[in-house]
Design a protein around this motif. Structure first.
Motif, PDB file in Angstrom:
ATOM      1  N   GLU A 158      55.919  16.488  -5.372  1.00 12.39           N
ATOM      2  CA  GLU A 158      56.028  15.927  -4.209  1.00 12.39           C
ATOM      3  C   GLU A 158      56.340  17.083  -2.788  1.00 12.39           C
ATOM      4  O   GLU A 158      56.881  18.144  -3.300  1.00 12.39           O
ATOM      5  CB  GLU A 158      57.222  14.936  -3.982  1.00 12.39           C
ATOM      6  CG  GLU A 158      56.824  13.726  -5.290  1.00 12.39           C
ATOM      7  CD  GLU A 158      56.038  12.693  -4.940  1.00 12.39           C
ATOM      8  OE1 GLU A 158      55.921  12.480  -3.661  1.00 12.39           O
ATOM      9  OE2 GLU A 158      55.700  11.968  -5.862  1.00 12.39           O
ATOM     10  N   LEU A 159      55.753  16.596  -1.793  1.00  7.94           N
ATOM     11  CA  LEU A 159      56.025  17.599  -0.501  1.00  7.94           C
ATOM     12  C   LEU A 159      56.707  16.621   0.281  1.00  7.94           C
ATOM     13  O   LEU A 159      56.493  15.653   0.433  1.00  7.94           O
ATOM     14  CB  LEU A 159      54.658  18.068  -0.038  1.00  7.94           C
ATOM     15  CG  LEU A 159      54.048  19.129  -0.994  1.00  7.94           C
ATOM     16  CD1 LEU A 159      52.708  19.438  -0.420  1.00  7.94           C
ATOM     17  CD2 LEU A 159      54.873  20.175  -1.317  1.00  7.94           C
ATOM     18  N   PHE A 160      57.562  17.450   1.139  1.00  4.54           N
ATOM     19  CA  PHE A 160      58.310  16.540   2.355  1.00  4.54           C
ATOM     20  C   PHE A 160      57.625  17.112   3.761  1.00  4.54           C
ATOM     21  O   PHE A 160      57.463  18.119   3.975  1.00  4.54           O
ATOM     22  CB  PHE A 160      59.702  17.316   2.422  1.00  4.54           C
ATOM     23  CG  PHE A 160      60.368  16.476   1.192  1.00  4.54           C
ATOM     24  CD1 PHE A 160      60.947  15.218   1.332  1.00  4.54           C
ATOM     25  CD2 PHE A 160      60.639  17.264   0.188  1.00  4.54           C
ATOM     26  CE1 PHE A 160      61.656  14.830   0.073  1.00  4.54           C
ATOM     27  CE2 PHE A 160      61.377  16.645  -0.906  1.00  4.54           C
ATOM     28  CZ  PHE A 160      61.873  15.477  -0.974  1.00  4.54           C
ATOM     29  N   VAL A 161      57.243  16.212   4.397  1.00  2.00           N
ATOM     30  CA  VAL A 161      56.535  16.193   5.579  1.00  2.00           C
ATOM     31  C   VAL A 161      57.291  15.520   6.865  1.00  2.00           C
ATOM     32  O   VAL A 161      57.940  14.536   6.410  1.00  2.00           O
ATOM     33  CB  VAL A 161      55.181  15.837   5.552  1.00  2.00           C
ATOM     34  CG1 VAL A 161      54.352  16.635   4.599  1.00  2.00           C
ATOM     35  CG2 VAL A 161      54.993  14.123   5.495  1.00  2.00           C
ATOM     36  N   ILE A 162      56.962  16.007   8.117  1.00  2.00           N
ATOM     37  CA  ILE A 162      57.445  15.118   9.167  1.00  2.00           C
ATOM     38  C   ILE A 162      56.266  14.593   9.916  1.00  2.00           C
ATOM     39  O   ILE A 162      55.243  15.102  10.092  1.00  2.00           O
ATOM     40  CB  ILE A 162      58.193  15.784   9.965  1.00  2.00           C
ATOM     41  CG1 ILE A 162      59.485  16.396   9.502  1.00  2.00           C
ATOM     42  CG2 ILE A 162      58.490  15.148  11.506  1.00  2.00           C
ATOM     43  CD1 ILE A 162      60.219  17.483  10.418  1.00  2.00           C
ATOM     44  N   CYS A 163      56.347  13.032  10.017  1.00  8.27           N
ATOM     45  CA  CYS A 163      55.079  12.342  10.446  1.00  8.27           C
ATOM     46  C   CYS A 163      55.526  11.087  11.044  1.00  8.27           C
ATOM     47  O   CYS A 163      56.481  10.632  10.700  1.00  8.27           O
ATOM     48  CB  CYS A 163      53.872  12.338   9.484  1.00  8.27           C
ATOM     49  SG  CYS A 163      54.321  11.435   8.016  1.00  8.27           S
ATOM     50  N   ASN A 164      54.725  10.394  11.659  1.00  6.08           N
ATOM     51  CA  ASN A 164      54.875   8.856  12.160  1.00  6.08           C
ATOM     52  C   ASN A 164      54.599   8.112  11.100  1.00  6.08           C
ATOM     53  O   ASN A 164      53.852   8.440  10.138  1.00  6.08           O
ATOM     54  CB  ASN A 164      54.562   8.703  13.522  1.00  6.08           C
ATOM     55  CG  ASN A 164      52.951   8.917  13.406  1.00  6.08           C
ATOM     56  OD1 ASN A 164      52.190   8.560  12.758  1.00  6.08           O
ATOM     57  ND2 ASN A 164      52.331   9.359  14.602  1.00  6.08           N
ATOM     58  N   ASP A 165      54.629   6.813  11.332  1.00  3.22           N
ATOM     59  CA  ASP A 165      54.359   5.630  10.399  1.00  3.22           C
ATOM     60  C   ASP A 165      53.132   5.578  10.072  1.00  3.22           C
ATOM     61  O   ASP A 165      52.515   5.518   8.706  1.00  3.22           O
ATOM     62  CB  ASP A 165      55.038   4.464  10.667  1.00  3.22           C
ATOM     63  CG  ASP A 165      56.509   4.205  10.577  1.00  3.22           C
ATOM     64  OD1 ASP A 165      57.032   5.033   9.832  1.00  3.22           O
ATOM     65  OD2 ASP A 165      57.138   3.363  11.119  1.00  3.22           O
ATOM     66  N   ALA A 166      52.340   5.655  11.012  1.00  7.31           N
ATOM     67  CA  ALA A 166      50.618   5.621  10.863  1.00  7.31           C
ATOM     68  C   ALA A 166      50.069   6.749  10.192  1.00  7.31           C
ATOM     69  O   ALA A 166      49.254   6.507   9.091  1.00  7.31           O
ATOM     70  CB  ALA A 166      50.042   5.485  12.356  1.00  7.31           C
ATOM     71  N   CYS A 167      50.520   7.957  10.245  1.00  7.19           N
ATOM     72  CA  CYS A 167      50.140   9.034   9.583  1.00  7.19           C
ATOM     73  C   CYS A 167      50.391   8.840   8.185  1.00  7.19           C
ATOM     74  O   CYS A 167      49.824   9.307   7.128  1.00  7.19           O
ATOM     75  CB  CYS A 167      50.656  10.171  10.110  1.00  7.19           C
ATOM     76  SG  CYS A 167      50.195  11.743   9.279  1.00  7.19           S
ATOM     77  N   TYR A 168      51.647   8.557   7.886  1.00  5.40           N
ATOM     78  CA  TYR A 168      52.210   8.198   6.663  1.00  5.40           C
ATOM     79  C   TYR A 168      51.630   7.360   5.658  1.00  5.40           C
ATOM     80  O   TYR A 168      51.159   7.648   4.623  1.00  5.40           O
ATOM     81  CB  TYR A 168      53.626   8.130   6.668  1.00  5.40           C
ATOM     82  CG  TYR A 168      54.334   7.606   5.316  1.00  5.40           C
ATOM     83  CD1 TYR A 168      54.755   8.639   4.252  1.00  5.40           C
ATOM     84  CD2 TYR A 168      54.250   6.139   4.937  1.00  5.40           C
ATOM     85  CE1 TYR A 168      55.065   8.479   2.902  1.00  5.40           C
ATOM     86  CE2 TYR A 168      55.000   5.946   3.474  1.00  5.40           C
ATOM     87  CZ  TYR A 168      55.466   7.317   2.759  1.00  5.40           C
ATOM     88  OH  TYR A 168      55.793   6.959   1.285  1.00  5.40           O
ATOM     89  N   GLU A 169      51.164   6.140   6.452  1.00 11.23           N
ATOM     90  CA  GLU A 169      50.275   5.196   5.683  1.00 11.23           C
ATOM     91  C   GLU A 169      48.957   5.737   5.151  1.00 11.23           C
ATOM     92  O   GLU A 169      48.358   5.633   4.126  1.00 11.23           O
ATOM     93  CB  GLU A 169      50.188   3.991   6.387  1.00 11.23           C
ATOM     94  CG  GLU A 169      51.352   3.390   6.635  1.00 11.23           C
ATOM     95  CD  GLU A 169      51.854   2.825   5.642  1.00 11.23           C
ATOM     96  OE1 GLU A 169      51.092   2.131   4.676  1.00 11.23           O
ATOM     97  OE2 GLU A 169      52.887   2.323   5.507  1.00 11.23           O
ATOM     98  N   GLN A 170      48.251   6.775   6.027  1.00  8.53           N
ATOM     99  CA  GLN A 170      46.943   7.248   5.750  1.00  8.53           C
ATOM    100  C   GLN A 170      47.264   8.363   4.425  1.00  8.53           C
ATOM    101  O   GLN A 170      46.506   8.320   3.573  1.00  8.53           O
ATOM    102  CB  GLN A 170      46.368   8.054   6.802  1.00  8.53           C
ATOM    103  CG  GLN A 170      46.061   7.312   7.982  1.00  8.53           C
ATOM    104  CD  GLN A 170      44.935   6.336   7.594  1.00  8.53           C
ATOM    105  OE1 GLN A 170      43.905   6.630   6.882  1.00  8.53           O
ATOM    106  NE2 GLN A 170      44.986   5.019   8.048  1.00  8.53           N
ATOM    107  N   LEU A 171      48.415   9.067   4.359  1.00 12.18           N
ATOM    108  CA  LEU A 171      48.639   9.881   3.386  1.00 12.18           C
ATOM    109  C   LEU A 171      48.714   9.407   2.192  1.00 12.18           C
ATOM    110  O   LEU A 171      48.642   9.973   1.121  1.00 12.18           O
ATOM    111  CB  LEU A 171      49.746  11.037   3.844  1.00 12.18           C
ATOM    112  CG  LEU A 171      49.526  11.993   5.294  1.00 12.18           C
ATOM    113  CD1 LEU A 171      50.738  12.500   5.298  1.00 12.18           C
ATOM    114  CD2 LEU A 171      48.400  12.826   5.013  1.00 12.18           C
ATOM    115  N   VAL A 172      49.774   8.241   2.073  1.00 11.48           N
ATOM    116  CA  VAL A 172      49.925   7.773   0.953  1.00 11.48           C
ATOM    117  C   VAL A 172      48.866   6.872   0.340  1.00 11.48           C
ATOM    118  O   VAL A 172      48.926   6.718  -0.886  1.00 11.48           O
ATOM    119  CB  VAL A 172      51.211   6.665   0.945  1.00 11.48           C
ATOM    120  CG1 VAL A 172      52.354   7.823   1.470  1.00 11.48           C
ATOM    121  CG2 VAL A 172      51.080   5.747   1.771  1.00 11.48           C
ATOM    122  N   LYS A 173      47.866   6.476   1.200  1.00 10.39           N
ATOM    123  CA  LYS A 173      46.748   5.741   0.511  1.00 10.39           C
ATOM    124  C   LYS A 173      46.203   6.731  -0.678  1.00 10.39           C
ATOM    125  O   LYS A 173      45.545   5.893  -1.569  1.00 10.39           O
ATOM    126  CB  LYS A 173      45.763   5.573   1.384  1.00 10.39           C
ATOM    127  CG  LYS A 173      46.053   4.514   2.657  1.00 10.39           C
ATOM    128  CD  LYS A 173      44.585   4.426   3.468  1.00 10.39           C
ATOM    129  CE  LYS A 173      45.215   3.176   4.361  1.00 10.39           C
ATOM    130  NZ  LYS A 173      43.962   2.978   5.445  1.00 10.39           N
TER     131      LYS A 173
END
Length: 328
Positions: free
Chosen positions: A308-323
């Protein structure tokens, strides 16, 4: 009377009345369902008037239903309402077992726990929380928080919280204990009981003093949060660098600005630089992995195959990354 006897007697009365009225007045009630419909509207005092007996025998039996059927069904309905009220009372008092899975268990109650619950509920609208504390009634009135009254060192309490099937556990310091050593000792006892009962679980423990972490060496605790030191560090940073505390608070809170999120490593990322560049294009900033935050010094190092990696992002970006994770 016994509740089961009342329920059985009601079923027998309704069934017998349905058949009897069909036999007494076959023209008035062409089918058993019509007869059943009339019986139910009669004993529940609805009385639509679409069916009614016309013969003397049918009306005499209807009078019988008025006296006995309505009374019996009224008692049964009252018992059902009483049972629902009793069930709600047991849930409020923390005496009901939780049967869900993949939930988060929180131990202890304080202002910090209240904020933590709010953060979790805000971060994921599907997550459910089981709170273990020694309060008379639940302090949180929401369907997604289930309260269990008792001490976490009690195996019966852990069983009620369905700890073996939870996602993770957070043990908070008991703020009613003023002595740091005793407060951390109580957290240690809770962690020990959980490890013994449930085995390998992800456990996070809040401790008051960092030196007490050594006491947990024989317990399988994954992460520690040093309460006093954390607050002190934030205060010092705020004094030395104006605005630093606001920045850290924004990173930790999911209700303001961007958040620190955890994402899976993708196979096409060979080095930290690959991940860093890709994430930057998506609007996320890579800040670290589970080992360190010093990403800048090892951009050309190879990534592990899984992790796992830790990132700083908003909710919309996070939803795209976890897809990607969900597709995998």
């Amino acid at each position: 009377m016994n509740n089961w006897f009342l329920f059985f007697a009601s079923i027998m009365l309704i069934g017998a009345s349905t058949v009897l009225m069909k036999l007494l007045e076959p023209e008035t009630f062409p089918s058993l369902f019509d007869s059943f419909w009339w019986v139910m509207t009669t004993v529940t005092t609805v009385g639509y008037g679409d069916f009614y007996p016309v013969s003397v025998a049918g009306r005499i039996y209807a009078i019988f239903l008025y006296f006995f059927g309505i009374g019996l069904i009224g008692v049964v309905i009252g018992k059902l309402v009483e049972s629902l009220s009793f069930f709600r009372l047991l849930k409020e008092e923390g005496k009901m077992q939780y049967l869900g899975v993949n939930h988060i268990v929180m131990i202890g109650w304080s202002g910090k726990v209240q904020h933590a619950i709010a953060e979790l509920l805000d971060s994921d609208n599907r997550i459910e929380i089981v709170l273990i504390a020694s309060l008379e009634k639940t302090p949180v009135n929401t369907e997604r928080v289930h309260y269990i009254k008792g001490e976490p060192a009690d195996e019966e309490v852990l069983q009620k919280a369905n700890v073996k099937k939870c996602r993770s556990i957070i043990i908070f310091v008991d703020e009613t204990i003023k002595e740091p050593k005793l407060a951390d000792a109580k957290s240690l006892m809770a962690a020990t009981a959980i490890s013994k009962y449930a085995g390998d679980l992800h456990i996070t423990v809040e401790v008051l003093e960092e030196k007490h972490i050594e006491l947990f060496r024989h317990v399988s605790v994954d992460e520690f949060v040093v309460s006093d030191e954390t607050i002190s560090h934030l205060a010092v940073q705020a004094a030395l660098s104006a605005g630093a505390s606001k920045l850290f608070s924004q990173m930790l809170s999911r209700s303001v600005g961007d958040d620190v999120c955890q994402i899976p490593i993708r196979p096409e990322w060979k080095t930290y630089r690959d991940a860093f560049n890709y994430l930057a294009e998506q609007g996320a900033t890579l800040i670290g992995d589970k080992e360190s935050l010093n990403i800048a010094s090892k951009l050309d190092e190879s990534l592990p195959e899984k992790g796992e990696l830790f990132v700083i992002c908003n909710d919309a970006c996070y939803e795209q990354l976890v897809k990607y994770k969900h597709r995998s």
